[in-house]
Design an enzyme around this catalytic site. Structure first.
Site, PDB file in Angstrom:
ATOM      1  N   GLU A   1      -5.257  -8.640  -1.069  1.00  0.00           N
ATOM      2  CA  GLU A   1      -5.964  -8.423   0.197  1.00  0.00           C
ATOM      3  C   GLU A   1      -7.426  -8.153  -0.110  1.00  0.00           C
ATOM      4  O   GLU A   1      -7.742  -7.373  -1.014  1.00  0.00           O
ATOM      5  CB  GLU A   1      -5.427  -7.214   0.972  1.00  0.00           C
ATOM      6  CG  GLU A   1      -4.106  -7.431   1.652  1.00  0.00           C
ATOM      7  CD  GLU A   1      -3.684  -6.252   2.507  1.00  0.00           C
ATOM      8  OE1 GLU A   1      -4.561  -5.592   3.112  1.00  0.00           O
ATOM      9  OE2 GLU A   1      -2.476  -5.990   2.570  1.00  0.00           O
TER      10      GLU A   1
ATOM     11  N   GLU B   1       0.834  -1.212   0.000  1.00  0.00           N
ATOM     12  CA  GLU B   1       0.000   0.000   0.000  1.00  0.00           C
ATOM     13  C   GLU B   1       0.867   1.261   0.000  1.00  0.00           C
ATOM     14  O   GLU B   1       0.793   2.112   0.889  1.00  0.00           O
ATOM     15  CB  GLU B   1      -0.978  -0.026   1.187  1.00  0.00           C
ATOM     16  CG  GLU B   1      -2.019  -1.130   1.022  1.00  0.00           C
ATOM     17  CD  GLU B   1      -3.147  -1.112   2.042  1.00  0.00           C
ATOM     18  OE1 GLU B   1      -2.995  -0.479   3.100  1.00  0.00           O
ATOM     19  OE2 GLU B   1      -4.191  -1.742   1.780  1.00  0.00           O
TER      20      GLU B   1
HETATM   21  C1  BG6 Z   1      -4.404  -2.984   4.605  1.00  0.00           C
HETATM   22  C2  BG6 Z   1      -3.068  -3.413   5.062  1.00  0.00           C
HETATM   23  O1  BG6 Z   1      -4.453  -1.605   4.838  1.00  0.00           O
HETATM   24  O2  BG6 Z   1      -5.548  -3.456   5.222  1.00  0.00           O
HETATM   25  C3  BG6 Z   1      -3.058  -4.479   6.131  1.00  0.00           C
HETATM   26  O3  BG6 Z   1      -2.192  -3.735   4.020  1.00  0.00           O
HETATM   27  C4  BG6 Z   1      -4.256  -4.309   7.034  1.00  0.00           C
HETATM   28  O4  BG6 Z   1      -1.827  -4.388   6.795  1.00  0.00           O
HETATM   29  C5  BG6 Z   1      -5.518  -4.465   6.211  1.00  0.00           C
HETATM   30  O5  BG6 Z   1      -4.261  -5.143   8.123  1.00  0.00           O
HETATM   31  C6  BG6 Z   1      -6.815  -4.424   6.976  1.00  0.00           C
HETATM   32  O6  BG6 Z   1      -6.870  -3.267   7.748  1.00  0.00           O
HETATM   33  P1  BG6 Z   1      -7.127  -3.342   9.307  1.00  0.00           P
HETATM   34  O7  BG6 Z   1      -6.988  -1.953   9.776  1.00  0.00           O
HETATM   35  O8  BG6 Z   1      -8.510  -3.874   9.488  1.00  0.00           O
HETATM   36  O9  BG6 Z   1      -6.094  -4.258   9.860  1.00  0.00           O
END
Ligand code: BG6
Length: 491
Positions: free
Chosen positions: A385, A197
């Site tokens: 993701e 990111e």
């Molecule tokens: C992304 C990141 O922003 O989203 C992860 O690459 C992160 O590191 C994921 O964990 C989910 O966000 P969160 O805040 O729910 O952990």
């Protein structure tokens, strides 16, 4: 029809949220190790120490003043230190991935496990050996490692001594780190991603700079990160021409809130600033005109060296890795009710429901993003993701019935399937986030769980760390087994 035979089904993690062992095996401290736990209401903080020795806790996104630095404060709980302890559970965890039929596993290498201070002359053999064991274990089950070279952490020493990415020498330290891991793992890892990111690197913990919100300082540091990414692509290809080296960008779908042209204009600007600028540089190899004009207006002149333009040009990526959790509606008006989202939100979208953490759920937005990115950049795409952070309950019989998670994932897979089948998007993999429970990056909580596997660990760092399959475990196993044909009820 359907997904290609070699489609990479799997799951994703990041070292600072999963690995733990924060000082084991010669690992050094990273900026991520200085971020406390928080919640939806309470921000995560960092303790900073000023030049006069006084200490204070500040919101992790606030500027660290010049001369101050983040420290690990005694008696404070830091979620990254143990996290969900992949460091000591990697064999068990990879076995669970294999049981689900994973074809790929995304993890990040901890820079400070390899170069504890960042600027060390020689790497830490114990750290290198740890990832050898991890990759060997994956390969034993035919699981392809997909490696993020840098996921939201930086050797703390580089922040102290160099102001992190503000100093051009950090590019050299990063190159040394990349060269080491590329050479060491060249026959074990094929898929790499440079910076997680990259569009969200903007504060002390990710860039290592004080007064990070200052436009000139921030833009210079980001320029160095982009150069470092391009250098990594070039180096990687020299070391193994078969490497596939990608970028990683948080890619929400942005909508204008209404058909008012001013909302559209605002949406265009947000899309450029928050997302596409990073695509344009890493896929096309040059700064886009809108960013050059913006810097001109702000009287900013990037400090460049001869040869930089060629580095950006020659270091464009082989594929696009991106995260997708939610969309955001954008309005030209300032006084609108806001909604949450992955690191940034928009205004309330009346057409979408929201998660317990206020993130709008928008599967169709995923199809749109896939199409927009493919139309524009014509590169293979990998979703690295996607997922639902939710509170799980263990029933009296020990089961965890996470139907809400299954529902979220199913709806997103349905849309991504349409993008492949109906739109012809070249999608090569799907690696949902937090295939096993891990620490939330945004809030530092454990109760915001994403996994198919539950880990006994709570928000205060208490728990046995034992693993337990959730209902979604078998559901996802079946999805993979049928290459996305059987998505269960609700299709
Ligand atoms: C992304 C990141 O922003 O989203 C992860 O690459 C992160 O590191 C994921 O964990 C989910 O966000 P969160 O805040 O729910 O952990």
């Amino acid at each position: 029809m359907g997904f290609p035979k070699e489609f990479l089904w799997g799951g994703a993690t990041a070292a600072n949220q999963y690995e733990g062992g924060y000082l084991s095996g010669g690992k050094g401290l990273a900026t991520a190790d200085t971020i406390t736990a928080g919640s939806l209401k309470e921000p995560r903080r960092i303790f900073i120490e000023r030049e006069d020795g006084t200490r204070e806790a500040i919101n992790r996104f606030f500027d660290v003043p010049k001369g101050a630095r983040a420290v690990v404060e005694d008696g404070v709980y830091y979620p990254s230190h143990v996290a969900t302890d992949f460091y000591h559970h990697y064999e068990e965890d990879i076995r669970l991935m294999a049981e689900m039929g994973f074809k790929a596993f995304r993890l990040s290498i901890n820079w400070t496990r390899i170069y504890p201070g960042g600027d060390d002359e020689t790497p830490n053999e114990e750290g290198l050996a740890f990832y050898d064991k991890v990759f060997d274990e994956c390969l034993k089950y035919g699981i392809e490692p997909v490696v993020t070279i840098n996921h939201f952490d930086l050797p703390l020493h580089l922040a102290y001594e160099y102001e992190g990415w503000l100093d051009r020498r950090t590019i050299g330290f990063f190159e040394r780190y990349c060269t080491t891991i590329f050479r060491r793992y060249k026959d074990k890892v094929k898929y790499w991603m440079t910076f997680n990111e990259i569009n969200f690197l903007r504060d002390y913990s990710t860039l290592g700079i004080t007064e990070a919100s200052d436009y000139v300082r921030q833009q210079q540091a980001i320029y160095h990160v982009l150069l470092a990414s391009a250098r990594a692509v070039i180096l990687g290809h020299e070391i193994n021409p078969d490497f596939k080296i990608g970028l990683m960008i948080a890619s929400m779908m942005f909508y204008p809130e209404t058909c008012n042209p001013l909302d559209s204009l605002e949406e265009m600007q947000v899309t450029r600033e928050m997302r596409d600028f990073y695509y344009d540089v890493q896929c096309r190899g040059t700064y886009p005109s809108y960013r050059l004009k913006e810097m001109e207006r702000r009287h900013m002149v990037l400090k460049k060296e001869e040869g930089d333009d060629a580095i950006l040009k020659n270091g464009t990526v082989d594929y696009i890795g991106f995260s997708y959790y939610n969309s955001a509606a954008i309005s030209g008006k300032k006084d609108k009710e806001k909604s949450g989202g992955n690191q940034m939100g928009g205004v309330k979208n009346p057409y979408l429901e929201e998660t317990e953490w206020g993130w709008p759920v928008d599967p169709v937005g995923l199809r749109l993003v896939l199409n927009r990115l493919y139309d524009k950049y014509q590169l293979p795409l990998m979703i690295v993701e996607n997922g639902l952070g939710a509170i799980d309950r263990i029933e009296s019989d020990g089961t965890i019935n996470d139907d809400y998670r299954i529902d979220y994932l199913r709806r997103h897979i349905v849309e991504m399937k349409k993008a492949v089948e109906e739109d012809g998007v070249d999608l090569v993999g799907y690696l949902p986030w937090g295939w096993i429970d891990l620490v939330s990056a945004g809030t530092g909580e454990m109760k915001k769980r994403y996994g198919f596997v539950y880990v006994d660990m709570d928000d205060a760092g208490e728990g046995t760390l034992s693993r337990r399959k959730k209902k979604s475990f078998d559901w996802y196993r079946r999805v993979i087994e049928t290459n996305g044909e059987d998505l269960g009820e609700g299709e």
